[in-house]
Motif scaffolding. Structure first.
Motif, PDB file in Angstrom:
ATOM      1  N   LEU A   3      13.900  -4.175  11.972  1.00 24.39           N
ATOM      2  CA  LEU A   3      13.930  -5.134  10.871  1.00 24.39           C
ATOM      3  C   LEU A   3      14.505  -4.496   9.617  1.00 24.39           C
ATOM      4  O   LEU A   3      14.136  -3.382   9.255  1.00 24.39           O
ATOM      5  N   GLN A   4      15.382  -5.210   8.980  1.00 24.08           N
ATOM      6  CA  GLN A   4      15.908  -4.815   7.678  1.00 24.08           C
ATOM      7  C   GLN A   4      15.059  -5.500   6.611  1.00 24.08           C
ATOM      8  O   GLN A   4      14.312  -6.437   6.892  1.00 24.08           O
ATOM      9  N   LYS A   5      15.186  -5.059   5.356  1.00 24.49           N
ATOM     10  CA  LYS A   5      14.393  -5.650   4.279  1.00 24.49           C
ATOM     11  C   LYS A   5      14.589  -7.156   4.193  1.00 24.49           C
ATOM     12  O   LYS A   5      13.637  -7.898   3.977  1.00 24.49           O
ATOM     13  N   GLN A   6      15.808  -7.623   4.365  1.00 20.56           N
ATOM     14  CA  GLN A   6      16.056  -9.059   4.269  1.00 20.56           C
ATOM     15  C   GLN A   6      15.310  -9.818   5.360  1.00 20.56           C
ATOM     16  O   GLN A   6      14.771 -10.898   5.115  1.00 20.56           O
ATOM     17  N   ASN A   7      15.222  -9.249   6.582  1.00 17.41           N
ATOM     18  CA  ASN A   7      14.454  -9.880   7.655  1.00 17.41           C
ATOM     19  C   ASN A   7      12.978  -9.976   7.293  1.00 17.41           C
ATOM     20  O   ASN A   7      12.327 -10.980   7.575  1.00 17.41           O
ATOM     21  N   ILE A   8      12.457  -8.928   6.661  1.00 19.64           N
ATOM     22  CA  ILE A   8      11.051  -8.928   6.250  1.00 19.64           C
ATOM     23  C   ILE A   8      10.832  -9.957   5.147  1.00 19.64           C
ATOM     24  O   ILE A   8       9.859 -10.717   5.182  1.00 19.64           O
ATOM     25  N   PHE A  35       1.719  -8.125  15.407  1.00 18.85           N
ATOM     26  CA  PHE A  35       1.136  -7.320  14.349  1.00 18.85           C
ATOM     27  C   PHE A  35       1.287  -8.083  13.046  1.00 18.85           C
ATOM     28  O   PHE A  35       2.306  -8.741  12.822  1.00 18.85           O
ATOM     29  N   ARG A  36       0.277  -8.005  12.189  1.00 20.83           N
ATOM     30  CA  ARG A  36       0.335  -8.617  10.857  1.00 20.83           C
ATOM     31  C   ARG A  36       0.201  -7.494   9.837  1.00 20.83           C
ATOM     32  O   ARG A  36      -0.741  -6.719   9.872  1.00 20.83           O
ATOM     33  N   PRO A  82      -2.201  -3.093  -3.639  1.00 21.36           N
ATOM     34  CA  PRO A  82      -2.358  -1.883  -4.442  1.00 21.36           C
ATOM     35  C   PRO A  82      -2.117  -2.188  -5.916  1.00 21.36           C
ATOM     36  O   PRO A  82      -1.450  -3.168  -6.263  1.00 21.36           O
ATOM     37  N   GLU A  83      -2.667  -1.349  -6.768  1.00 23.10           N
ATOM     38  CA  GLU A  83      -2.510  -1.550  -8.205  1.00 23.10           C
ATOM     39  C   GLU A  83      -1.055  -1.382  -8.609  1.00 23.10           C
ATOM     40  O   GLU A  83      -0.354  -0.527  -8.084  1.00 23.10           O
ATOM     41  N   GLY A  84      -0.615  -2.202  -9.541  1.00 23.76           N
ATOM     42  CA  GLY A  84       0.734  -2.076 -10.094  1.00 23.76           C
ATOM     43  C   GLY A  84       1.768  -2.908  -9.381  1.00 23.76           C
ATOM     44  O   GLY A  84       2.152  -3.954  -9.842  1.00 23.76           O
ATOM     45  N   SER A  85       2.218  -2.465  -8.234  1.00 25.17           N
ATOM     46  CA  SER A  85       3.242  -3.200  -7.498  1.00 25.17           C
ATOM     47  C   SER A  85       3.026  -2.977  -6.013  1.00 25.17           C
ATOM     48  O   SER A  85       2.223  -2.150  -5.604  1.00 25.17           O
ATOM     49  N   TYR A  86       3.764  -3.705  -5.199  1.00 29.97           N
ATOM     50  CA  TYR A  86       3.625  -3.555  -3.757  1.00 29.97           C
ATOM     51  C   TYR A  86       4.992  -3.421  -3.110  1.00 29.97           C
ATOM     52  O   TYR A  86       6.009  -3.761  -3.702  1.00 29.97           O
ATOM     53  N   SER A  87       4.991  -2.905  -1.895  1.00 30.13           N
ATOM     54  CA  SER A  87       6.215  -2.710  -1.131  1.00 30.13           C
ATOM     55  C   SER A  87       6.101  -3.490   0.168  1.00 30.13           C
ATOM     56  O   SER A  87       5.106  -3.351   0.889  1.00 30.13           O
ATOM     57  N   ILE A  88       7.120  -4.284   0.483  1.00 30.27           N
ATOM     58  CA  ILE A  88       7.064  -5.069   1.724  1.00 30.27           C
ATOM     59  C   ILE A  88       7.195  -4.201   2.964  1.00 30.27           C
ATOM     60  O   ILE A  88       6.828  -4.626   4.058  1.00 30.27           O
ATOM     61  N   ILE A  89       7.701  -2.979   2.812  1.00 26.77           N
ATOM     62  CA  ILE A  89       7.868  -2.102   3.973  1.00 26.77           C
ATOM     63  C   ILE A  89       6.747  -1.070   4.091  1.00 26.77           C
ATOM     64  O   ILE A  89       6.747  -0.261   5.001  1.00 26.77           O
ATOM     65  N   ASP A  90       5.775  -1.112   3.171  1.00 25.55           N
ATOM     66  CA  ASP A  90       4.664  -0.167   3.181  1.00 25.55           C
ATOM     67  C   ASP A  90       3.347  -0.949   3.123  1.00 25.55           C
ATOM     68  O   ASP A  90       2.754  -1.095   2.055  1.00 25.55           O
ATOM     69  N   PRO A  91       2.862  -1.482   4.252  1.00 22.35           N
ATOM     70  CA  PRO A  91       1.655  -2.312   4.235  1.00 22.35           C
ATOM     71  C   PRO A  91       0.411  -1.532   3.832  1.00 22.35           C
ATOM     72  O   PRO A  91       0.325  -0.322   4.064  1.00 22.35           O
ATOM     73  N   SER A 115      -5.491 -14.173  -3.092  1.00 18.60           N
ATOM     74  CA  SER A 115      -4.167 -14.437  -2.531  1.00 18.60           C
ATOM     75  C   SER A 115      -3.701 -13.188  -1.815  1.00 18.60           C
ATOM     76  O   SER A 115      -3.996 -12.075  -2.257  1.00 18.60           O
ATOM     77  N   LEU A 116      -2.999 -13.362  -0.706  1.00 19.21           N
ATOM     78  CA  LEU A 116      -2.478 -12.203  -0.014  1.00 19.21           C
ATOM     79  C   LEU A 116      -1.071 -12.485   0.493  1.00 19.21           C
ATOM     80  O   LEU A 116      -0.730 -13.615   0.822  1.00 19.21           O
ATOM     81  N   ALA A 117      -0.278 -11.421   0.507  1.00 20.46           N
ATOM     82  CA  ALA A 117       1.092 -11.488   1.019  1.00 20.46           C
ATOM     83  C   ALA A 117       1.132 -10.681   2.311  1.00 20.46           C
ATOM     84  O   ALA A 117       0.612  -9.556   2.364  1.00 20.46           O
ATOM     85  N   TYR A 118       1.755 -11.254   3.350  1.00 19.36           N
ATOM     86  CA  TYR A 118       1.821 -10.577   4.641  1.00 19.36           C
ATOM     87  C   TYR A 118       3.028 -11.066   5.410  1.00 19.36           C
ATOM     88  O   TYR A 118       3.651 -12.066   5.070  1.00 19.36           O
TER      89      TYR A 118
END
Length: 123
Positions: A3-8, A35-36, A82-91, A115-118
């Protein structure tokens, strides 16, 4: 398939749930062969009292594992994991087929909005 970032980004979902003092499912059970990946969690205060939140994973063997506890949320507070910001490739937490995610508060009659992003990956 890699998966590339755009796919995620295309797979990314955001849900909002009111968590009460009984175990509240944050999403339905993850399908088998899937997997989630949870990448961000946001919790808003209830504007009335400080409430503590506990987040648990229901394992496939029907046991609960506490993942975050206690998370105190003041009336006008806003928490982010996580505090501050999140990464879509680092769950921050991963769920495999047959597992679930639950939250509960410590004050009867009070709820918190979570709220949660997944995103999901089918194997």
């Amino acid at each position: 398939m890699v998966l590339q970032k755009q796919n995620i980004w295309d797979r990314l979902k955001t849900d909002s749930v009111w968590v009460t003092n009984t175990r509240t499912a944050l999403f339905a059970a993850v399908a088998e062969r899937q997997f989630r990946y949870v990448v961000g969690i946001w919790v808003s205060g209830n504007m009335q009292v400080t409430t503590t939140l506990e987040l648990e994973k229901l394992e496939e063997d029907a046991t609960y594992t506490i993942k975050w506890s206690p998370i105190p949320v003041a009336p006008a507070d806003f928490r982010q994991i996580p505090e501050g910001s999140y990464s879509i490739i680092d769950p921050i937490i991963t769920f495999e087929g047959g597992t679930r995610f639950y939250g509960k508060t410590d004050v009867v009659g009070m709820s918190l909005n979570l709220s949660l992003a997944y995103w999901d990956w089918d194997i």
